[in-house]
Design an enzyme around this catalytic site. Structure first.
Site, short mmCIF file in Angstrom:
data_model
loop_
_atom_site.label_atom_id
_atom_site.label_comp_id
_atom_site.label_asym_id
_atom_site.label_seq_id
_atom_site.Cartn_x
_atom_site.Cartn_y
_atom_site.Cartn_z
N CYS A 108 0.84 -1.20 0.00
CA CYS A 108 0.00 0.00 0.00
C CYS A 108 0.88 1.26 0.00
O CYS A 108 1.52 1.55 -1.01
CB CYS A 108 -0.97 -0.03 1.18
SG CYS A 108 -2.35 1.13 1.00
N HIS A 206 -3.57 -5.09 0.43
CA HIS A 206 -3.09 -5.57 1.73
C HIS A 206 -3.14 -7.10 1.77
O HIS A 206 -4.14 -7.67 2.22
CB HIS A 206 -3.93 -4.97 2.87
CG HIS A 206 -3.57 -3.56 3.20
ND1 HIS A 206 -2.67 -3.24 4.18
CD2 HIS A 206 -3.99 -2.40 2.65
CE1 HIS A 206 -2.54 -1.92 4.24
NE2 HIS A 206 -3.33 -1.38 3.33
N GLU A 208 -1.75 -9.09 3.79
CA GLU A 208 -1.81 -9.59 5.17
C GLU A 208 -3.24 -9.68 5.70
O GLU A 208 -3.49 -10.31 6.74
CB GLU A 208 -0.95 -8.72 6.10
CG GLU A 208 -1.57 -7.42 6.55
CD GLU A 208 -1.59 -6.31 5.51
OE1 GLU A 208 -2.09 -5.21 5.83
OE2 GLU A 208 -1.07 -6.53 4.39
#
Length: 240
Positions: A108, A206, A208
């Site tokens: 990001c 993202h 994660e």
């Protein structure tokens, strides 16, 4: 052997300066076989030793860039710039890491940072800079197309991927040495990579925050690149 992977978190300057980091980044690296540690915002003079000692590097998500400080025109009123200390530190670290071939993943804000470090430019606020574009903030999910014959496509192993998106700034043009490796359905840049680097890759989403195995492969490949670097350094240190 678990290679040591540095994570750059957020710098918060309230009553006292603090580094904050979602544990999701560390958990993703641990699952991939890495040993994460958080980068303190110390003097820029300490970056040389940090880059030499680390085996890999992750630039995590954060707020926005101060475009005026970057010479990219007035900062958009909707922007929430990170502290000046963070922006300057991150840019210096990114440039040194790329110069020293440190395996690096930008997520990001981190992807935008990598592009800016090589002379790229920003869309300062979506949708103002791309009227009518699809939403990208607030954790929305959308598809990303992974371009053929790129490292990102080879790593993820799929032509398209659903991602979690939490940004309103975006890369407008990439910096020197980078190539685009992923775009959304409206050709907004979603992934960049550096072909001549052992591992330098940025994604606008993202990974994660997603449970699909394709996202985990980004961390696995970073850790493998970090492990190769660690082994090469160890071999060079062992007397013949």
């Amino acid at each position: 052997m678990r290679p040591w992977v540095a994570i750059v978190g957020e710098l918060v300057q309230a009553e006292r300066a603090e580094v904050r980091l979602s544990l999701r980044y560390a958990a993703a690296l641990e699952r991939a076989g890495g040993q994460p540690f958080v980068v303190p915002y110390t003097s820029v003079d300490a970056l040389d030793e940090l880059v030499e000692r680390a085996d890999g590097l992750v630039f995590s998500g954060a707020d926005d860039f101060d475009a005026a400080r970057l010479g990219l025109g007035p900062t958009h009123p909707a922007a929430k710039p990170v502290p000046t200390q963070k922006q300057d530190f991150d840019l210096a670290l990114a440039r040194l890491a790329l110069e020293r071939d440190l395996p690096t993943l930008g997520i990001c804000y981190g992807m935008q940072l990598l592009a800016l470090s090589g002379g790229g430019t920003l869309h300062q606020h979506l949708p103002d800079d791309r009227p009518g574009c699809q939403p990208h903030s607030g954790g929305v999910r959308h598809a990303v197309r992974l371009l053929a014959s790129t490292r990102l496509r080879a790593i993820l192993g799929v032509p398209t991927l659903d991602v979690v998106s939490r940004h309103h700034q975006a890369v407008a043009t990439i910096g020197h040495g980078w190539q685009v490796c992923g775009v959304d359905g409206e050709d907004l840049i979603e992934g960049i990579e550096r072909p001549e680097h052992p591992f330098a890759l940025g994604v606008q989403w993202h990974p994660e925050l997603s449970s699909e195995p394709e996202h985990a492969r980004l961390f696995t490949e970073l850790v493998e690149a970090a492990r190769r670097r660690a082994r090469a350094r160890h071999a060079a240190e062992v007397p013949a």
